[in-house]
Design an enzyme around this catalytic site. Structure first.
Site, PDB file in Angstrom:
ATOM      1  N   GLY A  88       0.821  -1.218   0.000  1.00  0.00           N
ATOM      2  CA  GLY A  88       0.000   0.000   0.000  1.00  0.00           C
ATOM      3  C   GLY A  88       0.846   1.256   0.000  1.00  0.00           C
ATOM      4  O   GLY A  88       2.057   1.215   0.185  1.00  0.00           O
ATOM      5  N   ARG A  91       4.087   6.033   1.608  1.00  0.00           N
ATOM      6  CA  ARG A  91       4.704   7.373   1.560  1.00  0.00           C
ATOM      7  C   ARG A  91       4.173   8.153   0.366  1.00  0.00           C
ATOM      8  O   ARG A  91       4.877   8.981  -0.201  1.00  0.00           O
ATOM      9  CB  ARG A  91       6.212   7.263   1.467  1.00  0.00           C
ATOM     10  CG  ARG A  91       6.618   6.455   0.280  1.00  0.00           C
ATOM     11  CD  ARG A  91       8.039   6.511  -0.077  1.00  0.00           C
ATOM     12  NE  ARG A  91       8.280   5.347  -0.925  1.00  0.00           N
ATOM     13  CZ  ARG A  91       9.421   5.028  -1.454  1.00  0.00           C
ATOM     14  NH1 ARG A  91      10.444   5.765  -1.248  1.00  0.00           N
ATOM     15  NH2 ARG A  91       9.537   3.964  -2.193  1.00  0.00           N
ATOM     16  N   ASP A 123       8.842   6.324   7.589  1.00  0.00           N
ATOM     17  CA  ASP A 123       8.482   7.681   8.004  1.00  0.00           C
ATOM     18  C   ASP A 123       7.556   8.384   7.012  1.00  0.00           C
ATOM     19  O   ASP A 123       7.132   9.517   7.240  1.00  0.00           O
ATOM     20  CB  ASP A 123       9.746   8.519   8.230  1.00  0.00           C
ATOM     21  CG  ASP A 123      10.598   8.636   6.967  1.00  0.00           C
ATOM     22  OD1 ASP A 123      10.172   8.123   5.911  1.00  0.00           O
ATOM     23  OD2 ASP A 123      11.686   9.234   7.043  1.00  0.00           O
ATOM     24  N   GLY A 124       7.276   7.713   5.882  1.00  0.00           N
ATOM     25  CA  GLY A 124       6.379   8.309   4.890  1.00  0.00           C
ATOM     26  C   GLY A 124       7.003   9.443   4.089  1.00  0.00           C
ATOM     27  O   GLY A 124       6.337  10.099   3.298  1.00  0.00           O
ATOM     28  N   ARG A 174       3.625  13.455  -8.812  1.00  0.00           N
ATOM     29  CA  ARG A 174       3.750  12.518  -9.930  1.00  0.00           C
ATOM     30  C   ARG A 174       2.414  12.369 -10.645  1.00  0.00           C
ATOM     31  O   ARG A 174       1.363  12.331 -10.017  1.00  0.00           O
ATOM     32  CB  ARG A 174       4.203  11.168  -9.362  1.00  0.00           C
ATOM     33  CG  ARG A 174       4.245  10.052 -10.359  1.00  0.00           C
ATOM     34  CD  ARG A 174       5.128   8.933  -9.851  1.00  0.00           C
ATOM     35  NE  ARG A 174       4.419   8.016  -8.954  1.00  0.00           N
ATOM     36  CZ  ARG A 174       5.017   6.968  -8.375  1.00  0.00           C
ATOM     37  NH1 ARG A 174       6.302   6.741  -8.557  1.00  0.00           N
ATOM     38  NH2 ARG A 174       4.326   6.177  -7.586  1.00  0.00           N
ATOM     39  N   ASP A 246       4.370  -5.078  -7.357  1.00  0.00           N
ATOM     40  CA  ASP A 246       3.752  -3.810  -6.938  1.00  0.00           C
ATOM     41  C   ASP A 246       4.347  -2.631  -7.705  1.00  0.00           C
ATOM     42  O   ASP A 246       3.859  -1.506  -7.585  1.00  0.00           O
ATOM     43  CB  ASP A 246       3.919  -3.588  -5.427  1.00  0.00           C
ATOM     44  CG  ASP A 246       5.370  -3.636  -4.987  1.00  0.00           C
ATOM     45  OD1 ASP A 246       6.033  -4.653  -5.247  1.00  0.00           O
ATOM     46  OD2 ASP A 246       5.850  -2.653  -4.402  1.00  0.00           O
ATOM     47  N   ASN A 247       5.382  -2.887  -8.487  1.00  0.00           N
ATOM     48  CA  ASN A 247       5.985  -1.828  -9.285  1.00  0.00           C
ATOM     49  C   ASN A 247       5.735  -2.036 -10.770  1.00  0.00           C
ATOM     50  O   ASN A 247       6.447  -1.481 -11.606  1.00  0.00           O
ATOM     51  CB  ASN A 247       7.490  -1.746  -9.007  1.00  0.00           C
ATOM     52  CG  ASN A 247       7.775  -1.257  -7.604  1.00  0.00           C
ATOM     53  OD1 ASN A 247       6.964  -0.536  -7.012  1.00  0.00           O
ATOM     54  ND2 ASN A 247       8.910  -1.637  -7.061  1.00  0.00           N
ATOM     55  N   ASP A 256       7.881   3.709 -10.751  1.00  0.00           N
ATOM     56  CA  ASP A 256       8.773   3.492  -9.615  1.00  0.00           C
ATOM     57  C   ASP A 256      10.247   3.530 -10.009  1.00  0.00           C
ATOM     58  O   ASP A 256      10.841   2.509 -10.350  1.00  0.00           O
ATOM     59  CB  ASP A 256       8.442   2.196  -8.868  1.00  0.00           C
ATOM     60  CG  ASP A 256       8.835   2.321  -7.401  1.00  0.00           C
ATOM     61  OD1 ASP A 256       9.905   2.883  -7.132  1.00  0.00           O
ATOM     62  OD2 ASP A 256       8.057   1.893  -6.536  1.00  0.00           O
TER      63      ASP A 256
HETATM   64  P1  AMP Z   1       8.915   0.572  -3.130  1.00  0.00           P
HETATM   65  O1  AMP Z   1      10.148  -0.183  -2.803  1.00  0.00           O
HETATM   66  O2  AMP Z   1       9.177   2.015  -3.376  1.00  0.00           O
HETATM   67  O3  AMP Z   1       8.118  -0.045  -4.195  1.00  0.00           O
HETATM   68  O4  AMP Z   1       8.048   0.529  -1.800  1.00  0.00           O
HETATM   69  C1  AMP Z   1       7.610  -0.678  -1.234  1.00  0.00           C
HETATM   70  C2  AMP Z   1       6.669  -0.423  -0.078  1.00  0.00           C
HETATM   71  O5  AMP Z   1       7.338   0.249   0.999  1.00  0.00           O
HETATM   72  C3  AMP Z   1       5.462   0.433  -0.403  1.00  0.00           C
HETATM   73  O6  AMP Z   1       4.365  -0.041   0.331  1.00  0.00           O
HETATM   74  C4  AMP Z   1       5.884   1.801   0.065  1.00  0.00           C
HETATM   75  O7  AMP Z   1       4.793   2.626   0.352  1.00  0.00           O
HETATM   76  C5  AMP Z   1       6.650   1.452   1.319  1.00  0.00           C
HETATM   77  N1  AMP Z   1       7.644   2.480   1.683  1.00  0.00           N
HETATM   78  C6  AMP Z   1       8.801   2.743   1.049  1.00  0.00           C
HETATM   79  N2  AMP Z   1       9.445   3.760   1.640  1.00  0.00           N
HETATM   80  C7  AMP Z   1       8.685   4.171   2.672  1.00  0.00           C
HETATM   81  C8  AMP Z   1       8.813   5.190   3.679  1.00  0.00           C
HETATM   82  N3  AMP Z   1       9.863   6.003   3.716  1.00  0.00           N
HETATM   83  N4  AMP Z   1       7.811   5.294   4.560  1.00  0.00           N
HETATM   84  C9  AMP Z   1       6.748   4.491   4.531  1.00  0.00           C
HETATM   85  N5  AMP Z   1       6.574   3.514   3.630  1.00  0.00           N
HETATM   86  C10 AMP Z   1       7.527   3.349   2.706  1.00  0.00           C
HETATM   87 MG    MG Z   2       6.754   0.853  -5.390  1.00  0.00          MG
END
Ligand code: AMP
Ligand code: MG
Length: 474
Positions: A88, A91, A123-124, A174, A246-247, A256
């Site tokens: 989900g 961030r 930290d979002g 984005r 998810d990407n 992504d």
């Molecule tokens: P990603 O690797 O960018 O595809 O992210 C994978 C998952 O980790 C997704 O659910 C993102 O929302 C979550 N995520 C990545 N970085 C953060 C962050 N700094 N804070 C909260 N969630 C994160």
């Molecule tokens: Mg992603």
């Protein structure tokens, strides 16, 4: 005054279990990095309004634009092959959808906009590095003609983000055809929520593949879109780096830009991502991984496809079309790269022979192909004679072409977002200087032009400039 945008939020009208309503978390001191004027114009938005304090506040998450329906989307996914039942938007916040002149619908999402119920321990937030990287690379991809999410704006937050060290925070605004992923389908399939799968399927067909009649046709359409997309990546030496389910966007856009990179020296086994220890997402593996992801997608739709056995068979046939479409696209794109607009039987062999030589000679991918137009390709090879031998056969083939130079010029960019240039822009931005970021964007907006004043940006990195690892967007 708050910004008003022409929102029409179809995803927000889906049932509550598709998302969590969530406002972005305000930041201390928003500052403008960039507004993408060209993209704003395409979307029918007034760029001068976006760069006002109201616009900046909206992009920072400090003021929700009128008409938005902010939410965090639910999705799941396979990360490096391992199943994660809930990911989900941790961030990111979907502000809503904008309907552009001509009727095209776009998501407007803020990335780095604070915690949501999906943040887990994160930290979002985002630091300026991944924001700059995604801005530069996604816009470069668009200029190259690759389907991709876009960067509408980037802002600083005036806050510190901790990633091993203290870094300046930023938010990326984005734009995407949608942010619906293979992982969105997986989220509902894992919960055996057939009703949600049906609603999501209808939503996606309506939005992205209006010609598709039902789930099987959707699998076929998504397979074709992905085959064409991955062939394009390959033709530019692009490595996505984190092709988790998810990407992978259902729309067929690249999404992504975490640990992505364009190759300098060509090698099919090349990996940049610091988190891809086993090379799962290496350059040469990308088509196979796309098929693997599509199989996950198709299996989510089986409950909507009637009796199981025939459904599996039909879905398998649909996904197996990937290879055919991909090969055809790949050949079309690489034919153009060596100047061919007609088709002959030996063409694939000729292209593959060049790629083999390039790998053996650590030839720079972009410079070699552009060098075919400029007559400088041989210099990219450790053994230039090896290239000359290949070029004899190539010249003989070119003799049967009308205007190979024009074909190559529009297939082989002179400028790509080279890693060391992206890193240079990030380093400067961290120090508060955005000039290298703007310069790089301006050059990459015309990738096929000669731009003699920017010749240094065509260069491969010097040995001490080579970036061996790129880091995930976190
Ligand atoms: P990603 O690797 O960018 O595809 O992210 C994978 C998952 O980790 C997704 O659910 C993102 O929302 C979550 N995520 C990545 N970085 C953060 C962050 N700094 N804070 C909260 N969630 C994160
Ligand atoms: Mg992603």
């Amino acid at each position: 005054m708050t910004l008003t945008l022409p929102f029409d939020n179809s995803y927000a009208r889906l049932p509550d279990r598709f998302f969590v309503r969530q406002d972005p978390v305000p930041v201390a001191a928003p500052g403008l990095i960039a507004v993408n004027d060209r993209l704003a114009a395409e979307l029918g938005l007034d760029a001068s309004l976006l760069a006002t304090p109201e616009g900046i506040a909206a992009f920072a998450g400090n003021a929700t634009p009128a008409g938005a329906a902010p939410l965090a989307q639910a999705y799941a996914g396979h990360q490096f092959g391992g199943w994660v039942p809930q990911l989900g938007d941790g961030r990111a916040i979907l502000l809503g959808e904008i309907v552009a002149p001509g009727g095209r619908r776009f998501d407007l999402q803020l990335k780095g906009s604070g915690q949501t119920p999906f943040s887990r321990r994160g930290d979002g937030r985002a630091w300026i590095g991944p924001v700059i990287r995604e801005y530069i690379v996604s816009e470069a991809m668009a200029a190259l003609g690759v389907p991709t999410t876009r960067a509408l704006a980037a802002v600083t937050t005036g806050e510190t983000v901790w990633r091993e060290t203290a870094l300046p925070g930023a938010v990326l605004a984005r734009v995407a055809a949608s942010h619906i992923r293979v992982g969105t389908f997986q989220y509902f399939a894992a919960r055996e929520d057939t009703e949600a799968l049906r609603l999501l399927t209808d939503h996606v067909i309506d939005r992205h593949y209006p010609g598709a009649e039902g789930p099987l046709a959707l699998i076929e359409a998504v397979t074709a879109a992905q085959a064409r997309l991955i062939a394009k990546w390959m033709s530019f030496g692009f490595i996505h780096g984190v092709m988790n389910t998810d990407n992978m966007a259902i729309s067929g856009e690249t999404i992504d830009y975490g640990p992505c990179a364009f190759m300098d020296a060509y090698h099919p086994g090349k990996v940049f991502s610091s988190i891809d220890q086993f090379g799962r997402y290496a350059y040469g593996n990308q088509p196979q991984i796309a098929v693997w992801n599509l199989a996950q997608f198709a299996s989510c739709l089986l409950p909507l496809m009637g009796e199981l056995e025939p459904a599996i068979e039909a879905a398998t046939t649909a996904i197996n079309r990937f290879g055919v479409i991909y090969q055809r696209e790949w050949l079309r794109l690489f034919r153009a790269k060596i100047g061919l607009s007609t088709e002959e039987d030996g063409d694939a062999k000729l292209i593959e022979a060049l790629l083999t030589l390039m790998a053996e000679n650590e030839a720079d991918f972009t410079r070699t192909f552009r060098g075919l137009v400029d007559g400088t390709a041989a210099a990219e090879f450790a053994d230039p004679f090896a290239f000359e031998v290949w070029a004899e056969g190539w010249q003989a083939r070119l003799a049967r072409e009308a205007d190979p130079e024009a074909v190559m010029r529009s297939a082989n960019p002179a400028f790509i977002p080279r890693n060391h240039r992206v890193e240079e822009a990030i380093r400067a931005a961290v120090a508060g200087d955005f000039a290298p970021f703007h310069r790089l964007n301006a050059i990459l907006a015309e990738p096929y032009g000669d731009q003699p004043e920017a010749i240094a940006y065509r260069d491969a990195p010097k040995p001490d400039e080579i970036v061996r690892r790129t880091f995930c967007g976190t």
